[in-house]
Design an enzyme around this catalytic site. Structure first.
Site, PDB file in Angstrom:
ATOM      1  N   HIS A  54      73.096 -18.940 -50.474  1.00  0.00           N
ATOM      2  CA  HIS A  54      72.742 -19.389 -49.128  1.00  0.00           C
ATOM      3  C   HIS A  54      73.934 -19.315 -48.176  1.00  0.00           C
ATOM      4  CE1 HIS A  54      69.352 -20.698 -51.446  1.00  0.00           C
ATOM      5  NE2 HIS A  54      68.695 -20.978 -50.342  1.00  0.00           N
TER       6      HIS A  54
ATOM      7  N   ASP B 266      70.394 -31.792 -53.399  1.00  0.00           N
ATOM      8  CA  ASP B 266      69.822 -30.700 -52.591  1.00  0.00           C
ATOM      9  C   ASP B 266      68.922 -29.918 -53.533  1.00  0.00           C
ATOM     10  OD1 ASP B 266      69.237 -28.480 -51.079  1.00  0.00           O
ATOM     11  OD2 ASP B 266      71.318 -27.838 -50.799  1.00  0.00           O
ATOM     12  N   MET B 267      67.629 -30.184 -53.473  1.00  0.00           N
ATOM     13  CA  MET B 267      66.749 -29.574 -54.468  1.00  0.00           C
ATOM     14  C   MET B 267      65.454 -29.038 -53.885  1.00  0.00           C
ATOM     15  SD  MET B 267      65.328 -32.841 -56.612  1.00  0.00           S
ATOM     16  CE  MET B 267      63.624 -33.260 -56.277  1.00  0.00           C
TER      17      MET B 267
ATOM     18  N   TRP C  82      52.531 -30.939 -61.954  1.00  0.00           N
ATOM     19  CA  TRP C  82      51.670 -31.457 -60.887  1.00  0.00           C
ATOM     20  C   TRP C  82      52.423 -32.371 -59.926  1.00  0.00           C
ATOM     21  CZ3 TRP C  82      51.242 -32.028 -66.107  1.00  0.00           C
ATOM     22  CH2 TRP C  82      51.626 -33.268 -66.643  1.00  0.00           C
ATOM     23  N   LYS C  83      53.497 -32.980 -60.410  1.00  0.00           N
ATOM     24  CA  LYS C  83      54.211 -33.926 -59.544  1.00  0.00           C
ATOM     25  C   LYS C  83      54.943 -33.192 -58.410  1.00  0.00           C
ATOM     26  CE  LYS C  83      54.613 -37.847 -62.668  1.00  0.00           C
ATOM     27  NZ  LYS C  83      55.490 -38.931 -63.150  1.00  0.00           N
TER      28      LYS C  83
ATOM     29  N   GLY D  57      76.255 -33.295 -56.391  1.00  0.00           N
ATOM     30  CA  GLY D  57      77.355 -33.058 -55.456  1.00  0.00           C
ATOM     31  C   GLY D  57      78.711 -33.012 -56.150  1.00  0.00           C
TER      32      GLY D  57
END
Lengths: 334, 334
Positions: A45, A174-175, A226-227, A306
């Site tokens: 990124h 950050d996911m 599903w979560k 982090g």
């Protein structure tokens, strides 16, 4: 692999951005955000993303001169229009505004419509934590993840960021809602490695650790099955409804035309309670307790979100940022 | 299995609560919340939980007469002290306060310290959505989940709730950070079934679908492996730091002494923007798009979070709530 300094990378990107029509100060900030992301080791990124960013400026998806404008407000909740400006500058400005609101109201919420990909979401988490406040932000994306029970990508992977300030290193989660990004799948495939855990379904509908099989089926797995599918859906709904912007189904599913995103930025400032020391101590004790847990055999460390970023940042600042020679050539010729 | 009416369940629980020293109105509300949870099919956190709740009143962990008191505020962020009152009453009152704040400030945040288990978190999501606002809330818990890289439970499973109002049925996500709760593991074990997906590690450190092996190892899996581990950690940090309350490491790891929890309640009211219709249309289109995705073979439906709850609620209202005769006996004798 080359190693180049942060300064050299930042100067080079600034030069390219100026050529693309950015104003000086905006070019410098945009280049700095790309450089920091790269320096932190999030190459996918950072520098790896830059050519795609340039193409999206050239094809008109990103308007280099546009910055977010205030649309409407109700108390500590504000709507802004990103006017398809550069995604990282838009997000940076909106998190700054959320932080400012939190300093007046304890909590501040900015809902941003009509923006572009924010590149590394963690950037705006670090920004909040550096300002001494708790930050939460998320974005929607084009459809790239099948909902649970489906074979067809109709959810975004909608990254979620939660950042907590801490003097010994901020905690910054950050996911994305997919277990592995397409970038990660490609990296494993190119190294001829299996994924460490099941990352999606193959074309036969079987769970698999083979990255190429998932790239072929386009069926990466949501975190927690599903979560994560449900969490991704609710994040998209909130982003679109709070900002009055587009939802995933309205975002073009073309990597170079993925524009018109919706994002939410929340900041919480507890410093007015005069409990900064108690708060810092609480953060410290939580991290200590978790890191003192019995490790699995073979586990080096129990990391908080982090922690690895800080290690990579220090290493890249001292040794220079590793860059693919071909990519560096391409960027220098821009 | 018996079937009893919602009214009968509610009346019976009210009678028991009055005997325990609850005031009339509080007994009725507490009984109603238990009944609604049960009627919605979340038996584990409804009627099945009730004997545990009673034991925690009797052992002094829950103070039946205590309700939350305001501690301090800064703008739209307020701290409340739950004084170890009944967890469902405390949470219900704090979500009501967050909703009220959101009607004045667009966004409202209540951080609650010193409370008890809130039973079904989804209750406070339905509450927000019924009031026409978007709600987010979460709680910390005692340590019951090993962080990624560890064999020892040092994180809570910290349920997170996100609720979005919708005229055709609210979207209410209610998910713990473990892939399966201990209650779910026990249910699969008693039915001699394997889990549908890997749910944790066995004592050898291998991922397994065998519920008994996970109960033995005490190593349930966080959703998304390292991702859910990180999310659980940040939710605990935020709950403790925003409320100035306890973190997971300070909560007794005894099911009957699990008290002094910290919780966060957020509400967002966009109605002041006068865009209720646009917002409702946006929600509708998102659900339609996702539910129209191609299904996997064998998949009946692509469900949004909360959809099944509405079906169960309708069924149980019409047929009565299924209750284990032994449990019903036990409660009637209280």
């Amino acid at each position: 692999m080359l190693r180049i300094s942060c300064e050299e990378l930042s100067d080079t990107l600034t030069r390219v951005l100026l050529k693309l029509g950015f104003e000086q100060a905006r070019a410098e900030t945009c280049a700095r955000l790309f450089t920091e992301t790269t320096c932190d080791g999030i190459y996918s990124h950072g520098i790896d993303w830059f050519p795609r960013f340039v193409k999206m400026v050239c094809n008109g998806s990103i308007d280099v001169g546009a910055s977010p404008v205030f649309a409407t407000k109700f108390g500590a909740l504000e709507r802004w229009d990103g006017r398809r400006g550069p995604g990282n500058l838009n997000a940076y400005e909106c998190m700054a505004r959320a932080i400012a609101l939190s300093r007046e109201n304890g909590v501040g919420c900015i809902a941003l419509a009509n923006t572009n990909h924010w590149m590394r979401g963690g950037t705006y988490g670090w920004q909040a934590a550096d300002a001494g406040v708790i930050g939460i932000c998320w974005t929607n994306t084009m459809a790239n993840l099948p909902p649970w029970g489906s074979t067809e990508p109709r959810l975004g992977n909608n990254p979620l960021v939660i950042a907590i300030p801490r003097s010994n290193g901020h905690v910054v989660l950050d996911m994305a809602m997919s277990q592995f990004s397409y970038g990660a799948l490609a990296s494993y495939r190119m190294r001829s490695e299996l994924l460490p855990v099941e990352g999606g379904f193959d074309t036969q509908g079987q769970l698999t650790r083979d990255p190429a099989a998932i790239e072929e089926s386009q069926r990466p797995l949501p975190i927690g099955y599903w979560k994560g599918s449900g969490l991704s859906l609710t994040l998209d709904m909130m982003a679109a409804m709070l900002s009055a912007g587009h939802a995933t189904h309205q975002i073009p599913t073309d990597k170079l035309r993925e524009t018109g995103l919706s994002q939410v930025f929340l900041a919480f400032d507890v410093s007015a309670f005069g409990s900064a020391e108690t708060s810092a101590k609480s953060a410290e004790q939580i991290i200590e307790f978790v890191q003192a847990a019995t490790r699995t055999s073979g586990s080096e460390n129990i990391r908080y979100p982090g922690e690895r970023t800080l290690q990579t940042r220090a290493e890249n600042r001292s040794l220079g940022i590793p860059v693919e020679p071909a990519l560096w050539d391409e960027i220098q010729k821009m």
